[in-house]
Write a protein that holds these residues in place. Structure first.
Motif, PDB file in Angstrom:
ATOM      1  N   LEU A  45      -0.096   5.319   8.898  1.00 21.74           N
ATOM      2  CA  LEU A  45       1.072   4.805   8.197  1.00 21.74           C
ATOM      3  C   LEU A  45       0.537   3.820   7.163  1.00 21.74           C
ATOM      4  O   LEU A  45      -0.271   2.944   7.493  1.00 21.74           O
ATOM      5  CB  LEU A  45       1.984   4.075   9.190  1.00 21.74           C
ATOM      6  CG  LEU A  45       3.257   3.471   8.607  1.00 21.74           C
ATOM      7  CD1 LEU A  45       4.317   4.565   8.482  1.00 21.74           C
ATOM      8  CD2 LEU A  45       3.772   2.351   9.493  1.00 21.74           C
ATOM      9  N   ILE A  46       0.949   3.965   5.911  1.00 24.50           N
ATOM     10  CA  ILE A  46       0.445   3.076   4.858  1.00 24.50           C
ATOM     11  C   ILE A  46       1.500   2.013   4.551  1.00 24.50           C
ATOM     12  O   ILE A  46       2.614   2.330   4.128  1.00 24.50           O
ATOM     13  CB  ILE A  46       0.100   3.866   3.580  1.00 24.50           C
ATOM     14  CG1 ILE A  46      -0.987   4.898   3.874  1.00 24.50           C
ATOM     15  CG2 ILE A  46      -0.360   2.904   2.478  1.00 24.50           C
ATOM     16  CD1 ILE A  46      -1.286   5.823   2.703  1.00 24.50           C
ATOM     17  N   ILE A  47       1.111   0.769   4.795  1.00 21.94           N
ATOM     18  CA  ILE A  47       1.984  -0.367   4.526  1.00 21.94           C
ATOM     19  C   ILE A  47       1.570  -0.976   3.199  1.00 21.94           C
ATOM     20  O   ILE A  47       0.409  -1.362   3.022  1.00 21.94           O
ATOM     21  CB  ILE A  47       1.857  -1.431   5.637  1.00 21.94           C
ATOM     22  CG1 ILE A  47       2.210  -0.831   6.998  1.00 21.94           C
ATOM     23  CG2 ILE A  47       2.724  -2.653   5.322  1.00 21.94           C
ATOM     24  CD1 ILE A  47       1.760  -1.687   8.177  1.00 21.94           C
ATOM     25  N   GLY A  48       2.480  -1.053   2.262  1.00 25.57           N
ATOM     26  CA  GLY A  48       2.208  -1.716   0.992  1.00 25.57           C
ATOM     27  C   GLY A  48       2.625  -3.174   1.116  1.00 25.57           C
ATOM     28  O   GLY A  48       3.796  -3.473   1.368  1.00 25.57           O
ATOM     29  N   LEU A  49       1.668  -4.089   0.989  1.00 21.86           N
ATOM     30  CA  LEU A  49       1.939  -5.522   1.107  1.00 21.86           C
ATOM     31  C   LEU A  49       1.908  -6.137  -0.280  1.00 21.86           C
ATOM     32  O   LEU A  49       0.916  -5.995  -0.998  1.00 21.86           O
ATOM     33  CB  LEU A  49       0.884  -6.180   2.002  1.00 21.86           C
ATOM     34  CG  LEU A  49       1.020  -7.686   2.223  1.00 21.86           C
ATOM     35  CD1 LEU A  49       2.273  -8.016   3.031  1.00 21.86           C
ATOM     36  CD2 LEU A  49      -0.219  -8.232   2.926  1.00 21.86           C
ATOM     37  N   THR A  50       2.987  -6.803  -0.663  1.00 21.01           N
ATOM     38  CA  THR A  50       3.033  -7.395  -1.992  1.00 21.01           C
ATOM     39  C   THR A  50       3.834  -8.683  -1.960  1.00 21.01           C
ATOM     40  O   THR A  50       4.432  -9.039  -0.948  1.00 21.01           O
ATOM     41  CB  THR A  50       3.605  -6.385  -3.025  1.00 21.01           C
ATOM     42  OG1 THR A  50       3.328  -6.860  -4.343  1.00 21.01           O
ATOM     43  CG2 THR A  50       5.099  -6.151  -2.849  1.00 21.01           C
ATOM     44  N   ASP A 106       4.493   1.529  -5.148  1.00 23.28           N
ATOM     45  CA  ASP A 106       5.377   1.673  -3.993  1.00 23.28           C
ATOM     46  C   ASP A 106       5.644   3.136  -3.659  1.00 23.28           C
ATOM     47  O   ASP A 106       5.976   3.463  -2.524  1.00 23.28           O
ATOM     48  CB  ASP A 106       6.692   0.910  -4.193  1.00 23.28           C
ATOM     49  CG  ASP A 106       7.396   1.254  -5.497  1.00 23.28           C
ATOM     50  OD1 ASP A 106       6.724   1.338  -6.550  1.00 23.28           O
ATOM     51  OD2 ASP A 106       8.627   1.436  -5.464  1.00 23.28           O
ATOM     52  N   ALA A 107       5.448   4.022  -4.636  1.00 18.31           N
ATOM     53  CA  ALA A 107       5.661   5.455  -4.397  1.00 18.31           C
ATOM     54  C   ALA A 107       4.559   6.044  -3.509  1.00 18.31           C
ATOM     55  O   ALA A 107       4.746   7.101  -2.910  1.00 18.31           O
ATOM     56  CB  ALA A 107       5.713   6.203  -5.723  1.00 18.31           C
ATOM     57  N   ALA A 108       3.424   5.345  -3.398  1.00 18.20           N
ATOM     58  CA  ALA A 108       2.272   5.872  -2.651  1.00 18.20           C
ATOM     59  C   ALA A 108       2.134   5.263  -1.259  1.00 18.20           C
ATOM     60  O   ALA A 108       1.135   5.483  -0.594  1.00 18.20           O
ATOM     61  CB  ALA A 108       0.994   5.636  -3.457  1.00 18.20           C
ATOM     62  N   VAL A 109       3.123   4.472  -0.836  1.00 18.26           N
ATOM     63  CA  VAL A 109       3.063   3.867   0.490  1.00 18.26           C
ATOM     64  C   VAL A 109       4.283   4.292   1.309  1.00 18.26           C
ATOM     65  O   VAL A 109       5.282   4.742   0.760  1.00 18.26           O
ATOM     66  CB  VAL A 109       2.968   2.319   0.411  1.00 18.26           C
ATOM     67  CG1 VAL A 109       1.732   1.895  -0.381  1.00 18.26           C
ATOM     68  CG2 VAL A 109       4.220   1.697  -0.171  1.00 18.26           C
ATOM     69  N   ASP A 110       4.177   4.141   2.636  1.00 20.91           N
ATOM     70  CA  ASP A 110       5.272   4.543   3.521  1.00 20.91           C
ATOM     71  C   ASP A 110       6.284   3.427   3.746  1.00 20.91           C
ATOM     72  O   ASP A 110       7.456   3.681   4.027  1.00 20.91           O
ATOM     73  CB  ASP A 110       4.704   4.974   4.882  1.00 20.91           C
ATOM     74  CG  ASP A 110       3.710   6.117   4.733  1.00 20.91           C
ATOM     75  OD1 ASP A 110       4.049   7.113   4.062  1.00 20.91           O
ATOM     76  OD2 ASP A 110       2.593   6.006   5.262  1.00 20.91           O
TER      77      ASP A 110
END
Length: 197
Positions: free
Chosen positions: A5-10, A122-126
């Motif tokens: 699962l890919i978490i995008g942290l920003t 954000d389109a490349a993360v879950d």
């Protein structure tokens, strides 16, 4: 093929994103730090140094890229910034792909990306996790940094999506305007609630 699962942290500047990324890492979730990768590739002997020197003569030396000098060249010049990004972004993407391949057997990974929304990442993360704090806390944190001025901060903020918009687009918001213990508890609760990949 399964993948983590890919978490995008920003989060905007001074919101505590690095601190929260560290909490994910402490909990055993691998973190890809885009800024750290860029610093490594621009440091002494870094793979991007020759291309950056060719595009911006005089911006590098024995210590790699002179970030202040290069920053001054691209700070207010959109075309120069685009030239720099065309060098940096593909190299970061390649490192991110290698990181994902190395951690393919993990249930989750974190991509720590400051400009996640601004660059369409954000389109490349879950799942998108936004780190946020009240504006006055953010301002105090950033202005305490060496060499930071109110003008520099305002310019940086003008390049970033407003915090309220980031929060609205997030799947989860981690509030760092509280104690470190409360933030750590929020991270732990989020990890415990993660869906299976």
């Amino acid at each position: 093929m399964t993948r983590p699962l890919i978490i995008g942290l920003t989060g905007s500047i001074g919101m505590g994103k690095s601190t929260v990324a560290g909490m994910f890492a402490e909990a055993g979730i691998p973190v890809f730090d885009a800024d750290a990768e860029v610093r490594a590739m621009q440091g002494p002997g870094g793979e991007l140094v020759p291309a950056i020197e060719a595009a911006f003569p005089g911006s590098t030396g024995p210590q790699g890229v002179n970030r202040e000098k290069l920053g001054a060249e691209v700070f207010a010049d959109k075309a120069a910034l685009a030239r720099l990004e065309a060098i940096v972004h593909p190299a970061v993407a390649a490192r991110r792909a290698a990181f994902l391949a190395r951690h393919a057997d993990k249930p989750a990974v974190v991509f720590d990306i400051p400009l996640l929304f601004e660059r369409g990442g954000d389109a490349a993360v879950d799942l998108v996790v936004v780190v946020s704090a009240p504006a006055e806390v953010q301002r105090a944190r950033v202005l305490a940094r060496p060499g930071m001025t109110p003008q520099k901060l305002d310019h940086i903020l003008s390049l970033q999506l407003p915090d309220a918009e980031k929060r609205a687009r997030a799947h989860h918001v981690i509030d760092t305007g509280t104690s470190l213990e409360a933030t750590r508890a929020a991270v732990a609760a989020l990890i415990a609630a993660l869906p299976a990949p």
